[in-house]
Motif scaffolding. Sequence first.
Motif, PDB file in Angstrom:
ATOM      1  N   THR A  66      -7.564  -4.518  -9.079  1.00  0.00           N
ATOM      2  CA  THR A  66      -6.593  -4.051  -8.101  1.00  0.00           C
ATOM      3  C   THR A  66      -7.286  -3.628  -6.819  1.00  0.00           C
ATOM      4  N   VAL A  67      -8.375  -2.884  -6.953  1.00  0.00           N
ATOM      5  CA  VAL A  67      -9.141  -2.471  -5.773  1.00  0.00           C
ATOM      6  C   VAL A  67      -9.672  -3.701  -5.038  1.00  0.00           C
ATOM      7  N   ALA A  68     -10.205  -4.667  -5.791  1.00  0.00           N
ATOM      8  CA  ALA A  68     -10.787  -5.876  -5.174  1.00  0.00           C
ATOM      9  C   ALA A  68      -9.733  -6.704  -4.446  1.00  0.00           C
ATOM     10  N   LEU A  69      -8.488  -6.633  -4.912  1.00  0.00           N
ATOM     11  CA  LEU A  69      -7.415  -7.423  -4.306  1.00  0.00           C
ATOM     12  C   LEU A  69      -6.771  -6.742  -3.089  1.00  0.00           C
ATOM     13  N   LEU A  70      -7.126  -5.503  -2.835  1.00  0.00           N
ATOM     14  CA  LEU A  70      -6.574  -4.854  -1.639  1.00  0.00           C
ATOM     15  C   LEU A  70      -6.993  -5.658  -0.408  1.00  0.00           C
ATOM     16  N   PRO A  71      -6.051  -5.972   0.458  1.00  0.00           N
ATOM     17  CA  PRO A  71      -6.339  -6.846   1.600  1.00  0.00           C
ATOM     18  C   PRO A  71      -7.143  -6.134   2.688  1.00  0.00           C
ATOM     19  N   ARG A  72      -8.453  -6.285   2.632  1.00  0.00           N
ATOM     20  CA  ARG A  72      -9.304  -5.602   3.598  1.00  0.00           C
ATOM     21  C   ARG A  72      -9.141  -6.199   4.995  1.00  0.00           C
ATOM     22  N   ALA A  73      -9.398  -5.388   5.971  1.00  0.00           N
ATOM     23  CA  ALA A  73      -9.289  -5.849   7.370  1.00  0.00           C
ATOM     24  C   ALA A  73     -10.418  -6.827   7.655  1.00  0.00           C
ATOM     25  N   LEU A 121       3.202  -3.431  -0.022  1.00  0.00           N
ATOM     26  CA  LEU A 121       1.941  -3.195  -0.730  1.00  0.00           C
ATOM     27  C   LEU A 121       2.043  -1.908  -1.558  1.00  0.00           C
ATOM     28  N   ALA A 122       2.701  -0.899  -1.026  1.00  0.00           N
ATOM     29  CA  ALA A 122       2.895   0.353  -1.763  1.00  0.00           C
ATOM     30  C   ALA A 122       3.683   0.117  -3.049  1.00  0.00           C
ATOM     31  N   ALA A 123       4.756  -0.665  -2.954  1.00  0.00           N
ATOM     32  CA  ALA A 123       5.562  -0.970  -4.145  1.00  0.00           C
ATOM     33  C   ALA A 123       4.740  -1.733  -5.168  1.00  0.00           C
ATOM     34  N   THR A 124       3.896  -2.648  -4.706  1.00  0.00           N
ATOM     35  CA  THR A 124       3.027  -3.410  -5.615  1.00  0.00           C
ATOM     36  C   THR A 124       2.018  -2.488  -6.295  1.00  0.00           C
ATOM     37  N   MET A 125       1.449  -1.573  -5.509  1.00  0.00           N
ATOM     38  CA  MET A 125       0.483  -0.614  -6.080  1.00  0.00           C
ATOM     39  C   MET A 125       1.158   0.238  -7.147  1.00  0.00           C
ATOM     40  N   LEU A 126       2.350   0.718  -6.834  1.00  0.00           N
ATOM     41  CA  LEU A 126       3.067   1.560  -7.784  1.00  0.00           C
ATOM     42  C   LEU A 126       3.362   0.790  -9.069  1.00  0.00           C
ATOM     43  N   ALA A 127       3.783  -0.455  -8.940  1.00  0.00           N
ATOM     44  CA  ALA A 127       4.064  -1.280 -10.119  1.00  0.00           C
ATOM     45  C   ALA A 127       2.801  -1.509 -10.939  1.00  0.00           C
ATOM     46  N   THR A 128       1.678  -1.726 -10.265  1.00  0.00           N
ATOM     47  CA  THR A 128       0.402  -1.928 -10.972  1.00  0.00           C
ATOM     48  C   THR A 128      -0.006  -0.677 -11.746  1.00  0.00           C
ATOM     49  N   LEU A 129       0.126   0.479 -11.118  1.00  0.00           N
ATOM     50  CA  LEU A 129      -0.255   1.724 -11.796  1.00  0.00           C
ATOM     51  C   LEU A 129       0.681   2.024 -12.968  1.00  0.00           C
ATOM     52  N   ARG A 130       1.967   1.736 -12.804  1.00  0.00           N
ATOM     53  CA  ARG A 130       2.906   1.901 -13.929  1.00  0.00           C
ATOM     54  C   ARG A 130       2.522   0.952 -15.064  1.00  0.00           C
ATOM     55  N   GLY A 131       2.056  -0.242 -14.700  1.00  0.00           N
ATOM     56  CA  GLY A 131       1.616  -1.204 -15.708  1.00  0.00           C
ATOM     57  C   GLY A 131       0.381  -0.731 -16.459  1.00  0.00           C
ATOM     58  N   ILE A 132      -0.560  -0.127 -15.747  1.00  0.00           N
ATOM     59  CA  ILE A 132      -1.748   0.424 -16.402  1.00  0.00           C
ATOM     60  C   ILE A 132      -1.325   1.466 -17.440  1.00  0.00           C
ATOM     61  N   GLU A 133      -0.398   2.350 -17.060  1.00  0.00           N
ATOM     62  CA  GLU A 133       0.082   3.372 -17.998  1.00  0.00           C
ATOM     63  C   GLU A 133       0.761   2.741 -19.213  1.00  0.00           C
ATOM     64  N   ALA A 134       1.591   1.727 -18.967  1.00  0.00           N
ATOM     65  CA  ALA A 134       2.299   1.077 -20.075  1.00  0.00           C
ATOM     66  C   ALA A 134       1.326   0.392 -21.020  1.00  0.00           C
ATOM     67  N   LEU A 135       0.331  -0.290 -20.475  1.00  0.00           N
ATOM     68  CA  LEU A 135      -0.661  -0.960 -21.320  1.00  0.00           C
ATOM     69  C   LEU A 135      -1.486   0.056 -22.104  1.00  0.00           C
ATOM     70  N   GLY A 136      -1.814   1.180 -21.459  1.00  0.00           N
ATOM     71  CA  GLY A 136      -2.547   2.234 -22.165  1.00  0.00           C
ATOM     72  C   GLY A 136      -1.738   2.780 -23.325  1.00  0.00           C
ATOM     73  N   LYS A 137      -0.461   2.990 -23.105  1.00  0.00           N
ATOM     74  CA  LYS A 137       0.415   3.483 -24.171  1.00  0.00           C
ATOM     75  C   LYS A 137       0.487   2.475 -25.311  1.00  0.00           C
TER      76      LYS A 137
END
Length: 195
Positions: free
Chosen positions: A188-195, A157-173
Amino acid sequence: MGRPREFDEPTVVAAAQQAFWAHGYAGTSLSELTSATGLGKGSLYGAFGDKHALFVRAFDDYCTDAVAAVEADLTGDGPAYPRLVAHIRNAAESTIRDAERRGCFLAKGSAELAGQDEAVDQRIRAAFARLTELFTECISAAQREGDLDAALDPRRLAATMLATLRGIEALGKAGADAETLRAIAETTVALLPRA
């Protein structure tokens, strides 16, 4: 005995960092570096060795600061889940505020030099490893606190989060509008797997 330096080294490195960030490693000429730093060629090379050594130093400083900023967001007192959510939203807002669309210097250096420059590769790997570790720790804490599904692998999940945030930066650029970037963060927040 040599003459003492008549400049502030961190200030010079920061000025060089801005030049490299704007033009890339290959695109930054010696004249741009001397103009940005206010140092002559001899002083610049005498202090830092060469263009490559100066780039590595500037890139390393940026990576250190970037990782420290993420660490400040993801660690601290209080529940982990709100820190994680705030970091995702902050990443989108930071990208939106980047009016010059420079993006992330870590991402820019990675795109230009990863796989070609071992010194830069080492810093890239170390930075991404530490970022993944920080996300993993925050996600694990949120799982222990009962806010995220404990059945999921926190490192994946951490790797997925990191990839998503890198994607946000790339799209912003690339020029994505604020509404799109905020929507990605909220999805992204909505897709976090809540308990």
